[in-house]
Design a protein around this motif. Structure first.
Motif, PDB file in Angstrom:
ATOM      1  N   ILE A 170       0.868  -1.182   0.000  1.00 21.46           N
ATOM      2  CA  ILE A 170       0.000   0.000   0.000  1.00 21.46           C
ATOM      3  C   ILE A 170       0.901   1.226   0.000  1.00 21.46           C
ATOM      4  O   ILE A 170       1.806   1.341   0.828  1.00 21.46           O
ATOM      5  CB  ILE A 170      -0.924   0.019   1.225  1.00 21.46           C
ATOM      6  CG1 ILE A 170      -1.750  -1.278   1.277  1.00 21.46           C
ATOM      7  CG2 ILE A 170      -1.846   1.238   1.190  1.00 21.46           C
ATOM      8  CD1 ILE A 170      -2.585  -1.416   2.537  1.00 21.46           C
TER       9      ILE A 170
ATOM     10  N   PHE B 169       1.325   5.487  -0.018  1.00 20.61           N
ATOM     11  CA  PHE B 169       0.674   6.721   0.428  1.00 20.61           C
ATOM     12  C   PHE B 169       1.434   7.931  -0.108  1.00 20.61           C
ATOM     13  O   PHE B 169       2.663   7.890  -0.248  1.00 20.61           O
ATOM     14  CB  PHE B 169       0.662   6.794   1.958  1.00 20.61           C
ATOM     15  CG  PHE B 169      -0.110   5.693   2.635  1.00 20.61           C
ATOM     16  CD1 PHE B 169      -1.406   5.900   3.085  1.00 20.61           C
ATOM     17  CD2 PHE B 169       0.472   4.440   2.837  1.00 20.61           C
ATOM     18  CE1 PHE B 169      -2.107   4.881   3.721  1.00 20.61           C
ATOM     19  CE2 PHE B 169      -0.221   3.419   3.471  1.00 20.61           C
ATOM     20  CZ  PHE B 169      -1.518   3.642   3.909  1.00 20.61           C
ATOM     21  N   GLN B 170       0.695   9.008  -0.356  1.00 22.89           N
ATOM     22  CA  GLN B 170       1.333  10.250  -0.780  1.00 22.89           C
ATOM     23  C   GLN B 170       0.511  11.446  -0.316  1.00 22.89           C
ATOM     24  O   GLN B 170      -0.595  11.299   0.224  1.00 22.89           O
ATOM     25  CB  GLN B 170       1.490  10.294  -2.307  1.00 22.89           C
ATOM     26  CG  GLN B 170       0.202  10.455  -3.057  1.00 22.89           C
ATOM     27  CD  GLN B 170       0.389  10.534  -4.574  1.00 22.89           C
ATOM     28  OE1 GLN B 170      -0.581  10.790  -5.259  1.00 22.89           O
ATOM     29  NE2 GLN B 170       1.580  10.303  -5.107  1.00 22.89           N
TER      30      GLN B 170
ATOM     31  N   TYR C 154      -0.980  12.627   4.999  1.00 24.51           N
ATOM     32  CA  TYR C 154      -1.246  11.724   3.880  1.00 24.51           C
ATOM     33  C   TYR C 154      -2.729  11.734   3.528  1.00 24.51           C
ATOM     34  O   TYR C 154      -3.586  11.496   4.373  1.00 24.51           O
ATOM     35  CB  TYR C 154      -0.773  10.307   4.201  1.00 24.51           C
ATOM     36  CG  TYR C 154       0.718  10.270   4.412  1.00 24.51           C
ATOM     37  CD1 TYR C 154       1.590  10.475   3.345  1.00 24.51           C
ATOM     38  CD2 TYR C 154       1.256  10.101   5.690  1.00 24.51           C
ATOM     39  CE1 TYR C 154       2.962  10.491   3.545  1.00 24.51           C
ATOM     40  CE2 TYR C 154       2.629  10.119   5.893  1.00 24.51           C
ATOM     41  CZ  TYR C 154       3.472  10.315   4.809  1.00 24.51           C
ATOM     42  OH  TYR C 154       4.828  10.346   5.002  1.00 24.51           O
TER      43      TYR C 154
ATOM     44  N   CYS D 267      -3.942   7.187  -1.291  1.00 20.28           N
ATOM     45  CA  CYS D 267      -3.248   5.907  -1.245  1.00 20.28           C
ATOM     46  C   CYS D 267      -3.777   4.983  -2.337  1.00 20.28           C
ATOM     47  O   CYS D 267      -4.814   5.248  -2.951  1.00 20.28           O
ATOM     48  CB  CYS D 267      -3.415   5.235   0.128  1.00 20.28           C
ATOM     49  SG  CYS D 267      -5.127   4.888   0.599  1.00 20.28           S
TER      50      CYS D 267
ATOM     51  N   GLU E 153      -5.753   2.746  -8.030  1.00 18.47           N
ATOM     52  CA  GLU E 153      -6.204   3.850  -7.191  1.00 18.47           C
ATOM     53  C   GLU E 153      -7.601   4.312  -7.581  1.00 18.47           C
ATOM     54  O   GLU E 153      -8.033   4.168  -8.725  1.00 18.47           O
ATOM     55  CB  GLU E 153      -5.232   5.026  -7.303  1.00 18.47           C
ATOM     56  CG  GLU E 153      -5.067   5.537  -8.737  1.00 18.47           C
ATOM     57  CD  GLU E 153      -4.165   6.751  -8.835  1.00 18.47           C
ATOM     58  OE1 GLU E 153      -3.930   7.399  -7.805  1.00 18.47           O
ATOM     59  OE2 GLU E 153      -3.710   7.051  -9.949  1.00 18.47           O
TER      60      GLU E 153
ATOM     61  N   SER F  32      -8.985   5.251  -0.073  1.00 16.97           N
ATOM     62  CA  SER F  32      -8.753   4.311   1.022  1.00 16.97           C
ATOM     63  C   SER F  32      -9.850   3.251   1.096  1.00 16.97           C
ATOM     64  O   SER F  32      -9.596   2.119   1.519  1.00 16.97           O
ATOM     65  CB  SER F  32      -8.633   5.060   2.359  1.00 16.97           C
ATOM     66  OG  SER F  32      -9.615   6.063   2.485  1.00 16.97           O
TER      67      SER F  32
ATOM     68  N   PRO G 163      -7.280   7.519   4.965  1.00 22.00           N
ATOM     69  CA  PRO G 163      -5.907   7.105   4.659  1.00 22.00           C
ATOM     70  C   PRO G 163      -5.054   6.937   5.914  1.00 22.00           C
ATOM     71  O   PRO G 163      -4.268   5.992   6.021  1.00 22.00           O
ATOM     72  CB  PRO G 163      -5.389   8.239   3.770  1.00 22.00           C
ATOM     73  CG  PRO G 163      -6.615   8.768   3.101  1.00 22.00           C
ATOM     74  CD  PRO G 163      -7.687   8.686   4.158  1.00 22.00           C
TER      75      PRO G 163
ATOM     76  N   PHE H 289      -2.809   3.942   7.319  1.00 24.21           N
ATOM     77  CA  PHE H 289      -1.382   4.224   7.504  1.00 24.21           C
ATOM     78  C   PHE H 289      -0.915   3.772   8.887  1.00 24.21           C
ATOM     79  O   PHE H 289       0.193   3.261   9.048  1.00 24.21           O
ATOM     80  CB  PHE H 289      -1.132   5.723   7.324  1.00 24.21           C
ATOM     81  CG  PHE H 289       0.315   6.110   7.289  1.00 24.21           C
ATOM     82  CD1 PHE H 289       1.024   6.115   6.098  1.00 24.21           C
ATOM     83  CD2 PHE H 289       0.983   6.482   8.449  1.00 24.21           C
ATOM     84  CE1 PHE H 289       2.372   6.476   6.060  1.00 24.21           C
ATOM     85  CE2 PHE H 289       2.312   6.837   8.425  1.00 24.21           C
ATOM     86  CZ  PHE H 289       3.015   6.828   7.219  1.00 24.21           C
TER      87      PHE H 289
END
Length: 225
Positions: free
Chosen positions: A49, A51-52, A70, A73, A88, A156, A208, A212
Motif C-alpha cells: 500500500i 501513500f502520498q 497523507y 493511497c 487507485e 482508502s 488514509p 497508515f
C-alpha cells in the motif's frame, strides 16, 4: 415545496456535485507532476500500500479533518506488461504507472507500507484474488460523498475493501464522519460543497491515516525527491 424552492435546491445540488468532481479530478490530474521523475522504481511487492500527499483543496480538507499529511493511497500490482502500477480510486478508478503516481505527489514524497505477514498471507493465489476483487471497481467514479456503498469509491475505501474481500483483514479502523475534525474553514467549505446542509455524520468512513497507522502494516520505504 414551491417550484422556485425546488429549482434553487436543484441548482445548489448541481453546484455541490460539480465542485466536488473538480476537486476529485484535480486530486488525480497530472497538473502537479514533477519535472524530475524518480530515477528508479522502489523495491516493492504486489499488495503493498503506497501513500502520498496530494495537492488539491479536497486533499487539504482531508488532511485537516484527519490530522494527517497523507491524503491519498493505492495498492501496488503488476500488470500484463510486467510493469508496476498503482491501483487507485480517482476519477475514475484506474491503474496508474508507479513512477508516474509517485511523481504526481507533493515533492515526490511517498511511503510504502506492507502487511507484516505478507510472505505467508499474500501468496500468488491471494494476489490474484485481490486483483479480481478490485476489478469490479475499475472505471467507477470517484466517491466525492465518501459513502460506503460500492456505486462510487474513494481511495482508502478501494484499498480497504480489496484487502477485506481477498484476505478477510481489516486494514484500519472504520470511523464515522462525526469522529473527524470538521471545524476548520477549509473542511467546512468542502462539507458544504459536497453535502450542503445535510451532512451524514454517521456515515462509515475509512481514512488514509487509519490505514497508515494500522498495526497490521510495517513501513518498507519513505522517500522524497
Amino acid at each position: 415545496m414551491t417550484v422556485f424552492k425546488k429549482a434553487t435546491v436543484s441548482i445548489l445540488l448541481l453546484l455541490a456535485v460539480a465542485s466536488a468532481l473538480v476537486a476529485a479530478r484535480t486530486l488525480g490530474s497530472n497538473t502537479f507532476i514533477s519535472k524530475k521523475l524518480p530515477v528508479a522504481t522502489p523495491d516493492v511487492q504486489e499488495g503493498d500500500i503506497i501513500f502520498q500527499i496530494s495537492e488539491s483543496d479536497l486533499s487539504t480538507a482531508i488532511q485537516l479533518a484527519t490530522h494527517s499529511k497523507y491524503s491519498h493511497c493505492g495498492i501496488i500490482f503488476k500488470q500484463n506488461d510486467d510493469q508496476w502500477y498503482v491501483y487507485e480510486a480517482l476519477q475514475p478508478v484506474r491503474y496508474t504507472p508507479l513512477r508516474q503516481w509517485i511523481a504526481r505527489g507533493k515533492n515526490g514524497h511517498f511511503v510504502i507500507k506492507r502487511l507484516k505477514d505478507a510472505g505467508t498471507v499474500l501468496t500468488p493465489p491471494v494476489i490474484s484474488k485481490m486483483k479480481a476483487a478490485g476489478k469490479e471497481y475499475n472505471g467507477k467514479d470517484y466517491d466525492f460523498y465518501f459513502g460506503w456503498s460500492d456505486e462510487r469509491i474513494y481511495c482508502s475505501e478501494l484499498v480497504w475493501k480489496i484487502y477485506k474481500a481477498a484476505t478477510g483483514l481489516e486494514i484500519g479502523r472504520l470511523q464515522t464522519l462525526r469522529e473527524f475534525d470538521l471545524n476548520s474553514t477549509a473542511v467546512k467549505q468542502q462539507m458544504k460543497a459536497i453535502y450542503g446542509s445535510q451532512i451524514p455524520l454517521e456515515e462509515k468512513i475509512i481514512s488514509p491515516v487509519a490505514m497508515f497507522e494500522s498495526p497490521l502494516l510495517v513501513t518498507e520505504a519513505a522517500v522524497s525527491h
